[in-house]
Design an enzyme around this catalytic site. Structure first.
Site, mmCIF file in Angstrom:
data_model
loop_
_atom_site.group_PDB
_atom_site.id
_atom_site.type_symbol
_atom_site.label_atom_id
_atom_site.label_comp_id
_atom_site.label_asym_id
_atom_site.label_seq_id
_atom_site.Cartn_x
_atom_site.Cartn_y
_atom_site.Cartn_z
ATOM 1 N N ARG A 163 31.026 42.629 36.491
ATOM 2 C CA ARG A 163 30.586 43.382 35.320
ATOM 3 C C ARG A 163 29.488 42.636 34.560
ATOM 4 O O ARG A 163 29.371 41.409 34.650
ATOM 5 C CB ARG A 163 31.766 43.654 34.382
ATOM 6 N N LYS A 307 36.082 50.221 34.138
ATOM 7 C CA LYS A 307 36.259 49.607 32.826
ATOM 8 C C LYS A 307 35.566 50.411 31.726
ATOM 9 O O LYS A 307 35.994 50.382 30.571
ATOM 10 C CB LYS A 307 35.742 48.170 32.840
ATOM 11 N N HIS A 326 45.909 46.936 28.076
ATOM 12 C CA HIS A 326 45.413 46.285 29.289
ATOM 13 C C HIS A 326 46.567 45.475 29.863
ATOM 14 O O HIS A 326 46.749 44.303 29.529
ATOM 15 C CB HIS A 326 44.220 45.393 28.954
ATOM 16 N N SER A 344 42.447 37.075 33.666
ATOM 17 C CA SER A 344 42.172 36.783 35.075
ATOM 18 C C SER A 344 42.819 35.470 35.496
ATOM 19 O O SER A 344 42.684 34.449 34.818
ATOM 20 C CB SER A 344 40.656 36.710 35.296
ATOM 21 N N LYS A 348 49.013 38.587 36.622
ATOM 22 C CA LYS A 348 49.417 39.918 36.143
ATOM 23 C C LYS A 348 49.605 40.900 37.297
ATOM 24 O O LYS A 348 50.629 41.591 37.383
ATOM 25 C CB LYS A 348 48.375 40.453 35.155
ATOM 26 N N THR A 349 48.603 40.969 38.177
ATOM 27 C CA THR A 349 48.688 41.902 39.301
ATOM 28 C C THR A 349 49.820 41.533 40.250
ATOM 29 O O THR A 349 50.588 42.389 40.697
ATOM 30 C CB THR A 349 47.349 41.944 40.058
ATOM 31 N N ASP A 363 47.192 47.700 35.807
ATOM 32 C CA ASP A 363 46.110 47.270 34.925
ATOM 33 C C ASP A 363 45.978 48.029 33.603
ATOM 34 O O ASP A 363 45.669 47.417 32.594
ATOM 35 C CB ASP A 363 44.781 47.357 35.685
ATOM 36 N N ARG A 428 36.975 42.294 46.001
ATOM 37 C CA ARG A 428 37.954 43.246 45.463
ATOM 38 C C ARG A 428 38.373 44.277 46.502
ATOM 39 O O ARG A 428 37.637 44.581 47.440
ATOM 40 C CB ARG A 428 37.348 43.994 44.270
#
Length: 549
Positions: A163, A307, A326, A344, A348-349, A363, A428
């Site tokens: 991004r 996003k 988030h 990051s 979390k994932t 997410d 990704r």
């Protein structure tokens, strides 16, 4: 010398013409109804209706009139209107490379009043194509697109592999007065005029192409608060990415889609004009909340669309007294829901994708009066150093239909090397959420019982697990602390403390205290417990003789 007479084959029938030309024809089966090879190939594909069914179809669509279908075409045409084409282009369904399909007079709107070369051409719209069709488009027309050994589509996002938050702009007007502006805010202002200049540049670029891809999809699994989005893009890769990431409509829902609530114009292959006011580079990602539109110029990184829509939901949902978050989210077999907040590299994932719990989402979520709901229809997992042993669910989800961004693979076997960082650290995978075996469909659940804040502490200060009271939970939620370690961001060699309000400062639209107050009210009302979990080092700093938590 006499010849041995063979018995006649039961599969052969001699016709009158056979006697004249001396050729024996097989007439036991009906002949193929095709005069050319192209026609024969057209018979190979079963006729389907991903967008507008043919006349005479029975069932749920029988009541849809031709007038309603034309309204849908006009809606797409209106989305592509510009100063050059005041009423939008003449929209034609289908691939311009398909020469068998004629251009029907019924499939366009009135020609624009303004006369220009672009107004004289058709714009072919590839509308809500299936993954198989998008694979074909990508491999045929987009350099750098390949099928990997597991069936995923590997592609490249161009010069930008992440991004560009410094190039994101939000129109400041009466609608956006309540947004968080100023120091610390992710919202960098622009004016309406500059947005329209960039919009015109993007739409004119899209109209100049032989074809564009249009996705009509949904955000939010909560049917009462669902948002209709339209994505207009130039690349099959972007269309497949959004097919995965947004909620996919049923054919019936697509028929009655109507006018979208929000539209993205992704002209990322075309740069913005750097001499335009507010521009700082050839990249610009612009949000206009009043027009409910987003324009992308100068970057092909697909995450900007994901996003960007998340930012929109951070604005729209709180106006309905719904908390946008988030976070990852999963549910135990007894119905206990947990939210996972983390930046990051905090896990979390990985933690939300627990094989022993049902995955609601990895997410983006909403917390309403009835419970939680996933905003998206897919997952966007990091692939660097991915292994089957560590993350089996994500590993197995990388199959046909999955988009792999910027990965490196073997030229012959097409096996992906997830350790290779040649293109970028930020590799990704985008796949539909149902590719995770224990995904809960629909992606909704009851009120959360546990709110877990994740921090990868590289300095050995935080304990492994801390139970928090409400005030402590709000403090850590607004702080959004973690340590950036090597592998989380480009250029990070040594551990560095970082803070991101609400664990997602780059995407929030209102002041952090607004979201924190809503979270506190929800937790108090529904009896949720706050936890701080250190997924980093405990006791001593990273690199020392520490005990990893």
């Amino acid at each position: 010398m006499g010849m041995e007479r063979r018995p006649k084959s039961p599969l052969r029938k001699i016709t009158t013409s056979d006697k004249h030309d001396g050729i024996c024809h097989d007439m036991s089966a009906p002949t193929v109804k095709a005069q050319t090879i192209d026609e024969l190939h057209s018979l190979q594909k079963k006729k389907s209706a991903p967008s507008t069914p043919n006349k005479g179809i029975q069932g749920a669509f029988a009541a849809v009139s031709e007038e309603e279908r034309q309204k849908q075409l006009q809606s797409i045409s209106a989305s592509l209107a510009s100063l050059t084409r005041e009423t939008g282009p003449k929209v034609v369904r289908g691939d311009p490379a398909n020469k068998i399909q004629p251009i029907s007079k019924d499939h366009h709107v009135t020609a624009p009043i303004s006369v220009s070369d672009s107004s004289l051409k058709f714009t072919h719209v590839l509308y809500n194509l299936s993954p198989a069709e998008l694979y074909e488009q990508a491999i045929k027309y987009e350099k750098g697109s390949f099928i990997t050994s597991t069936g995923a589509l590997a592609t490249l996002s161009g010069a930008k592999t992440g991004r560009a938050p410094r190039d994101k702009r939000v129109v400041k007007d009466d609608t956006s007065e309540e947004l968080w502006w100023g120091k610390g805010s992710p919202n960098i202002e622009m004016d309406e005029h500059t947005f329209m200049v960039n919009r015109e540049r993007a739409v004119d670029y899209l109209n100049s192409l032989d074809k564009v891809f249009v996705n009509d999809q949904f955000l939010n699994w909560d049917p009462e608060n669902r948002i209709k989005v339209r994505i207009v893009s130039a690349r099959a890769y972007h269309s497949l990415f959004m097919h995965n990431m947004c909620i996919r409509p049923t054919p019936e829902e697509l028929e009655n889609f109507g006018t979208p609530d929000f539209t993205i114009y992704n002209a990322g292959q075309f740069p913005c004009n750097r001499y335009t006011h507010y521009m700082t580079s050839s990249t610009s990602i612009d949000l206009n909340l009043a027009r409910r539109e987003m324009v992308i110029l100068g970057t092909q990184y697909a995450g900007e669309m994901k996003k960007g829509l998340f930012s929109v939901m951070h604005y729209l949902m709180p106006k309905r007294q719904i908390l946008s978050l988030h976070s990852g989210c999963n549910m135990g077999k007894d119905g206990d829901v947990a939210l996972f907040f983390g930046l990051s590299g905090t896990g979390k994932t990985t933690l939300s994708t627990d094989p022993n719990r049902y995955l609601i989402g990895d997410d983006e979520h909403c917390w309403t009066e009835t419970g939680v709901s996933n905003i998206e229809g897919g997952c966007y997992a990091k692939c660097i150093d991915l292994s089957k042993e560590k993350e089996p669910d994500i590993w197995n989800a990388i199959k046909f239909g999955t988009v792999l961004e910027n990965v490196v693979f073997d030229e012959h076997t097409r096996e992906v090397d997830y350790v290779d960082r040649s293109v970028t650290e930020n590799t990704r995978a985008s796949y539909p959420i149902e590719y995770i075996p224990n995904a809960k469909i629909p992606c909704v659940g009851p009120h959360p019982k546990n709110v877990i804040l994740l921090a990868c502490d590289a300095f050995g200060v935080l304990p492994p697990v801390s139970k928090l009271n409400l005030a402590q939970t709000m403090y850590h939620f607004i702080s959004g602390y973690t340590a950036l370690v090597a592998g989380t961001e480009e250029g990070v060699k040594e551990p560095r403390a970082t803070f991101s309000a609400c664990f997602g400062a780059a995407f929030i639209m209102l002041h952090p205290t607004k979201y924190a107050a809503m979270l506190a009210e929800k937790m108090q009302k529904h009896g949720a417990t706050g936890w701080l979990v250190n997924t980093g080092w405990s006791g001593e700093a990273m690199g020392q003789a520490a005990v990893s938590s």
